[in-house]
Write an enzyme that holds these catalytic residues in place. Structure first.
Site, PDB file in Angstrom:
ATOM      1  N   ASP A   1       0.810  -1.214   0.000  1.00 60.91           N
ATOM      2  CA  ASP A   1       0.000   0.000   0.000  1.00 60.91           C
ATOM      3  C   ASP A   1       0.849   1.271   0.000  1.00 60.91           C
ATOM      4  O   ASP A   1       0.658   2.144   0.843  1.00 60.91           O
ATOM      5  CB  ASP A   1      -0.918  -0.052   1.241  1.00 60.91           C
ATOM      6  CG  ASP A   1      -1.928   1.077   1.282  1.00 60.91           C
ATOM      7  OD1 ASP A   1      -2.358   1.528   0.211  1.00 60.91           O
ATOM      8  OD2 ASP A   1      -2.285   1.503   2.401  1.00 60.91           O
TER       9      ASP A   1
ATOM     10  N   ASN B   1       6.501  -7.494   7.006  1.00 54.71           N
ATOM     11  CA  ASN B   1       5.254  -6.809   7.311  1.00 54.71           C
ATOM     12  C   ASN B   1       4.092  -7.582   6.706  1.00 54.71           C
ATOM     13  O   ASN B   1       4.014  -7.742   5.479  1.00 54.71           O
ATOM     14  CB  ASN B   1       5.245  -5.390   6.748  1.00 54.71           C
ATOM     15  CG  ASN B   1       3.938  -4.670   7.094  1.00 54.71           C
ATOM     16  OD1 ASN B   1       3.701  -4.335   8.252  1.00 54.71           O
ATOM     17  ND2 ASN B   1       3.083  -4.461   6.107  1.00 54.71           N
ATOM     18  N   GLU B   2       3.226  -8.059   7.564  1.00 55.30           N
ATOM     19  CA  GLU B   2       1.955  -8.678   7.175  1.00 55.30           C
ATOM     20  C   GLU B   2       2.045  -9.763   6.115  1.00 55.30           C
ATOM     21  O   GLU B   2       1.302  -9.734   5.136  1.00 55.30           O
ATOM     22  CB  GLU B   2       0.969  -7.596   6.727  1.00 55.30           C
ATOM     23  CG  GLU B   2       0.644  -6.605   7.809  1.00 55.30           C
ATOM     24  CD  GLU B   2      -0.630  -5.809   7.534  1.00 55.30           C
ATOM     25  OE1 GLU B   2      -1.070  -5.767   6.370  1.00 55.30           O
ATOM     26  OE2 GLU B   2      -1.185  -5.255   8.491  1.00 55.30           O
TER      27      GLU B   2
ATOM     28  N   ASN C   1      -0.469  -5.559  13.733  1.00 61.93           N
ATOM     29  CA  ASN C   1      -1.148  -4.506  12.975  1.00 61.93           C
ATOM     30  C   ASN C   1      -2.649  -4.811  13.074  1.00 61.93           C
ATOM     31  O   ASN C   1      -3.085  -5.869  12.624  1.00 61.93           O
ATOM     32  CB  ASN C   1      -0.739  -4.545  11.500  1.00 61.93           C
ATOM     33  CG  ASN C   1       0.739  -4.199  11.294  1.00 61.93           C
ATOM     34  OD1 ASN C   1       1.434  -3.828  12.230  1.00 61.93           O
ATOM     35  ND2 ASN C   1       1.200  -4.304  10.065  1.00 61.93           N
TER      36      ASN C   1
ATOM     37  N   TYR D   1      -6.833  -3.283  12.891  1.00 61.24           N
ATOM     38  CA  TYR D   1      -7.717  -2.210  12.404  1.00 61.24           C
ATOM     39  C   TYR D   1      -9.158  -2.384  12.882  1.00 61.24           C
ATOM     40  O   TYR D   1     -10.104  -2.172  12.137  1.00 61.24           O
ATOM     41  CB  TYR D   1      -7.635  -2.130  10.869  1.00 61.24           C
ATOM     42  CG  TYR D   1      -6.300  -1.535  10.434  1.00 61.24           C
ATOM     43  CD1 TYR D   1      -6.125  -0.152  10.390  1.00 61.24           C
ATOM     44  CD2 TYR D   1      -5.217  -2.346  10.128  1.00 61.24           C
ATOM     45  CE1 TYR D   1      -4.905   0.400  10.035  1.00 61.24           C
ATOM     46  CE2 TYR D   1      -3.989  -1.796   9.778  1.00 61.24           C
ATOM     47  CZ  TYR D   1      -3.844  -0.419   9.732  1.00 61.24           C
ATOM     48  OH  TYR D   1      -2.635   0.135   9.390  1.00 61.24           O
TER      49      TYR D   1
ATOM     50  N   TYR E   1     -11.188  -1.308   9.258  1.00 57.64           N
ATOM     51  CA  TYR E   1     -11.553  -2.363   8.297  1.00 57.64           C
ATOM     52  C   TYR E   1     -12.541  -3.345   8.925  1.00 57.64           C
ATOM     53  O   TYR E   1     -13.306  -3.989   8.231  1.00 57.64           O
ATOM     54  CB  TYR E   1     -10.318  -3.122   7.814  1.00 57.64           C
ATOM     55  CG  TYR E   1      -9.364  -2.263   7.016  1.00 57.64           C
ATOM     56  CD1 TYR E   1      -9.781  -1.645   5.843  1.00 57.64           C
ATOM     57  CD2 TYR E   1      -8.049  -2.074   7.428  1.00 57.64           C
ATOM     58  CE1 TYR E   1      -8.915  -0.860   5.103  1.00 57.64           C
ATOM     59  CE2 TYR E   1      -7.175  -1.289   6.695  1.00 57.64           C
ATOM     60  CZ  TYR E   1      -7.613  -0.685   5.536  1.00 57.64           C
ATOM     61  OH  TYR E   1      -6.765   0.096   4.805  1.00 57.64           O
TER      62      TYR E   1
ATOM     63  N   GLU F   1       0.724  -1.111  14.000  1.00 56.79           N
ATOM     64  CA  GLU F   1      -0.231  -0.366  13.170  1.00 56.79           C
ATOM     65  C   GLU F   1      -1.602  -0.397  13.810  1.00 56.79           C
ATOM     66  O   GLU F   1      -2.044  -1.440  14.295  1.00 56.79           O
ATOM     67  CB  GLU F   1      -0.349  -0.957  11.754  1.00 56.79           C
ATOM     68  CG  GLU F   1       0.819  -0.630  10.847  1.00 56.79           C
ATOM     69  CD  GLU F   1       0.642  -1.121   9.415  1.00 56.79           C
ATOM     70  OE1 GLU F   1      -0.514  -1.189   8.938  1.00 56.79           O
ATOM     71  OE2 GLU F   1       1.667  -1.447   8.791  1.00 56.79           O
TER      72      GLU F   1
ATOM     73  N   TRP G   1      -0.601   4.063  12.837  1.00 56.30           N
ATOM     74  CA  TRP G   1      -0.530   4.114  11.380  1.00 56.30           C
ATOM     75  C   TRP G   1      -1.416   5.259  10.937  1.00 56.30           C
ATOM     76  O   TRP G   1      -2.612   5.193  11.142  1.00 56.30           O
ATOM     77  CB  TRP G   1      -1.016   2.795  10.749  1.00 56.30           C
ATOM     78  CG  TRP G   1      -0.660   2.742   9.306  1.00 56.30           C
ATOM     79  CD1 TRP G   1      -1.505   2.873   8.234  1.00 56.30           C
ATOM     80  CD2 TRP G   1       0.643   2.547   8.756  1.00 56.30           C
ATOM     81  NE1 TRP G   1      -0.807   2.771   7.062  1.00 56.30           N
ATOM     82  CE2 TRP G   1       0.509   2.579   7.348  1.00 56.30           C
ATOM     83  CE3 TRP G   1       1.913   2.387   9.322  1.00 56.30           C
ATOM     84  CZ2 TRP G   1       1.611   2.444   6.502  1.00 56.30           C
ATOM     85  CZ3 TRP G   1       2.988   2.248   8.473  1.00 56.30           C
ATOM     86  CH2 TRP G   1       2.833   2.269   7.074  1.00 56.30           C
TER      87      TRP G   1
ATOM     88  N   LYS H   1      -4.495   7.889   6.520  1.00 61.66           N
ATOM     89  CA  LYS H   1      -4.478   7.565   7.955  1.00 61.66           C
ATOM     90  C   LYS H   1      -3.466   8.407   8.722  1.00 61.66           C
ATOM     91  O   LYS H   1      -3.229   8.176   9.907  1.00 61.66           O
ATOM     92  CB  LYS H   1      -4.195   6.074   8.171  1.00 61.66           C
ATOM     93  CG  LYS H   1      -5.308   5.175   7.634  1.00 61.66           C
ATOM     94  CD  LYS H   1      -5.170   3.743   8.054  1.00 61.66           C
ATOM     95  CE  LYS H   1      -6.216   2.871   7.379  1.00 61.66           C
ATOM     96  NZ  LYS H   1      -6.026   2.733   5.926  1.00 61.66           N
TER      97      LYS H   1
HETATM   98  C1  BDP Z   1      -1.596  -2.512   6.583  1.00 55.03           C
HETATM   99  C2  BDP Z   1      -0.281  -2.329   5.855  1.00 55.03           C
HETATM  100  C3  BDP Z   1       0.022  -0.886   5.511  1.00 55.03           C
HETATM  101  C4  BDP Z   1      -1.226  -0.208   4.979  1.00 55.03           C
HETATM  102  C5  BDP Z   1      -2.287  -0.247   6.055  1.00 55.03           C
HETATM  103  C6  BDP Z   1      -3.603   0.432   5.637  1.00 55.03           C
HETATM  104  O1  BDP Z   1       0.785  -2.865   6.610  1.00 55.03           O
HETATM  105  O2  BDP Z   1       1.083  -0.823   4.593  1.00 55.03           O
HETATM  106  O3  BDP Z   1      -0.986   1.086   4.539  1.00 55.03           O
HETATM  107  O4  BDP Z   1      -2.584  -1.582   6.330  1.00 55.03           O
HETATM  108  O5  BDP Z   1      -4.453  -0.249   5.091  1.00 55.03           O
HETATM  109  O6  BDP Z   1      -2.189  -3.668   6.140  1.00 55.03           O
HETATM  110  O7  BDP Z   1      -3.729   1.629   5.831  1.00 55.03           O
END
Ligand code: BDP
Length: 599
Positions: free
Chosen positions: A167, A417-418, A472, A474, A478, A512, A557, A576
């Site tokens: 991303d 990362n992820e 990470n 959300y 999400y 994140e 993040w 973000k």
């Molecule tokens: C995570 C990723 C990051 C994205 C973020 C997002 O590590 O690079 O920018 O989500 O969706 O999955 O903002």
């Protein structure tokens, strides 16, 4: 032949350098005819391009902005008077994503990976008495066998388009400084330090590498230029009585001075600022100099208007001022090693860094970050080309640790990362990566990686490899965003209880959590995309962190809005940011500043 030394180019009586930055010649090569048509000796129809620079945002047409494939740079240079007896090198801070270096038509080096230096010996090709021509071929295609991961779409008309599995915009070019170096023939190529506390003293075990066998002397000077310790030989120990420790937001730097000596005469010297500090994970605590620290700060990007990923001192300065203003103490170099100057800055400002290798996008999906958020199942590491990917991944871990190992600011390495972590093939892949990486850092700093939503306590097969766990998450964006934020809170707390039940006795750090926010939007009551919602989201998330004592850090993040590929999920990039892309605060910046003043 590629060079062995990734030392930062400081100038002194024995070491010359000059920056080759400026306007270079530039040409796209969509049909890859450069080699066969002799571009290696000069470009046939070039335009001008700034170096350092990311080319994308300087154009006004879409085709150039999104250009994917081969592209070339050219620059002429002289060897300065007085450098004749020196060994000559070129040093590129990076060539994104890969590059081949030609001098006067001779191919001298080839390098894979877009975020670490390329250092080239050029003696065999150089003219001392005339103009020299440097030509560099770059390529910015993405694939599943190199990192960062992605794919390259080829349209019917032959045009290529980069499709990142990550991303951020695939900014490319010569994005960092380019130096011409004149070094002594017998020269210091590398050094490392290992720091231990011993009573009220510190010991610094060092190792110096040269390309010869002349004598080595190592000295340590304090801030007032007083000699505090000295030793001789390629390996040895400096004892520092009652040192001033390099502390978090309380930095103190010594100067290490390495001399190469021939018959009582110094023939090379290398000086650098180092900090005396220890790092340890003890139970669920992160200890710096034996004291627990709670990480407060950000995931960042190298990203700015017009500049793309170009290193720029003013952006770095502003970012550190803003991070200090929020009372932060840490950032992660998501999702690749940054220009070296970022780490030097952090050393001087007392910031902690999690240094990350560009192993991002290890999920097979065009919009990976979205797929991850939606819980897509993949098996990235079952691919028949996985060994090539692993080779590239390890190569970049090695280069990152070699380049960055002496920075006191770096307290941990992030090796991914992820990625997908729930299959046996992922476990096998990362077991090998971690086993090999553990041998590389002389300071044996903690190794970690950032785990995405599907890497849950009962599904993730890779978290036992990590010295501390980075998540990470959300919840509230999400997952169950907006009107459903109460449900998000419950799900989040449920997940945290599951981690808690495992009694892992290791720190968990949130690398994140964040919500897209438009600085223009205000909503009462708070609604998604508004400034009010970002604050509500951060309040909810941090209230969960506060319930679990093993949570030892929160890196939001993201530090600032940044550019991404175009798509329905992104409004002129990822929004973000706690700061806008122009580095002005959104309302949540004040919330964090206040919260972090109390932790
Ligand atoms: C995570 C990723 C990051 C994205 C973020 C997002 O590590 O690079 O920018 O989500 O969706 O999955 O903002």
């Amino acid at each position: 032949m590629e060079n062995n030394s990734l030392l930062y180019p400081y100038e002194n009586r024995y070491r010359n350098n000059t920056l080759l930055n400026g306007l270079w010649k530039f040409q796209f090569d969509p049909k890859s005819v450069g080699e066969s048509d002799d571009w290696t000796t000069g470009l046939p129809d070039p335009i001008e391009m700034p170096v350092p620079g990311s080319f994308a945002d300087l154009f006004t047409d879409n085709e150039s902005r999104n250009y994917t494939g081969d592209f070339w740079y050219e620059k002429e240079f002289y060897i300065p008077n007085g450098w004749d007896d020196q060994q000559l090198q070129l040093r590129f801070g990076s060539l994104t994503q890969r590059g081949i270096v030609y001098v006067n038509g001779q191919k001298l080096a080839e390098h894979e990976g877009g975020f670490l230096p390329v250092v080239v010996n050029i003696d065999q090709a150089i003219k001392h008495d005339g103009l020299n021509k440097l030509v560099v071929k770059l390529n910015n295609e993405l694939s599943e066998t190199s990192i960062p991961c992605g794919t390259t779409k080829v349209l019917d008309n032959g045009k290529k388009l980069a499709k990142p599995y990550f991303d951020f915009f695939n900014y490319s070019g010569i994005q960092r400084n380019v130096w011409l170096l004149g070094l002594p023939q017998e020269t210091i190529e590398d050094y490392s330090v290992k720091i231990k506390k011993s009573g009220s003293n510190a010991t610094v075990d060092y190792q110096v590498e040269t390309n010869g066998s002349k004598n080595i002397r190592v000295q340590l000077y304090d801030k007032s230029d007083e000699l505090v310790s000295e030793a001789v030989g390629p390996t040895g120990q400096l004892v520092v009585k009652n040192p001033t420790w390099w502390g978090v937001r309380k930095p103190y730097l010594y100067t290490i001075k390495i001399d190469l000596i021939d018959n009582n005469e110094i023939i090379d010297e290398y000086n650098e600022k180092i900090g005396i500090r220890t790092v340890e994970i003890s139970g669920d605590q992160i200890l710096i100099n034996d004291e627990p620290v709670y990480l407060k700060g950000f995931g960042k990007h190298e990203d700015f208007d017009l500049l793309g990923k170009t290193f720029n001192w003013s952006v770095a300065k502003r970012d550190f001022e803003l991070m200090k203003w929020t009372n932060a103490n840490c950032f992660r170099t998501s999702h690749y090693p940054y220009a070296e100057e970022w780490y030097q800055f952090a050393d001087r400002e007392g910031f902690l860094i999690i240094d990350e290798v560009p192993a991002v996008g290890m999920l097979r999906s065009i919009q990976n970050f979205l797929a991850a958020g939606m819980g897509a199942q993949t098996s990235f590491f079952d691919s028949p080309t996985v060994n090539l990917l692993k080779k590239n991944h390890l190569k970049q871990i090695k280069e990152m640790m070699k380049r960055d190992k002496n920075h006191p600011s770096i307290f941990a390495w992030s090796l991914f990362n992820e990625p997908e972590t729930t299959s046996d093939s992922a476990k096998e892949y990362f077991t090998d990566i971690f086993t090999q990486a553990r041998k590389l850092d002389p300071q044996k700093r903690p190794l970690t990686g950032a785990l995405e939503k599907d890497s849950q306590p009962d599904t993730c097969k890779c978290y036992p490899l990590l010295d501390f766990i980075c998540l990470n998450r959300y919840y509230g964006w999400y997952i169950s965003g907006g009107t459903d934020i109460d449900e998000a809170q419950q799900s989040f707390e449920k997940e945290m209880n599951e981690w808690s039940k495992l009694n892992l006795n290791v720190p968990i750090v949130f690398t994140e959590f964040g919500a897209d926010t438009l600085p223009s939007e205000h909503k009462l009551p708070a609604a998604m995309w508004s400034q009010e919602y970002q604050e509500k989201y951060l309040q909810m998330n941090t209230s969960i962190f506060d319930k679990f004592s093993f949570v030892r850090g929160e890196l939001v993040w993201c530090f600032a809005d940044f550019q991404t590929s175009e798509g329905i999920m992104r409004v002129d990039g990822n929004r973000k940011g706690v700061f806008t892309r122009e580095r002005e605060p959104k309302d949540s910046a004040y919330f964090l500043k206040k919260r972090w003043s109390k932790i």
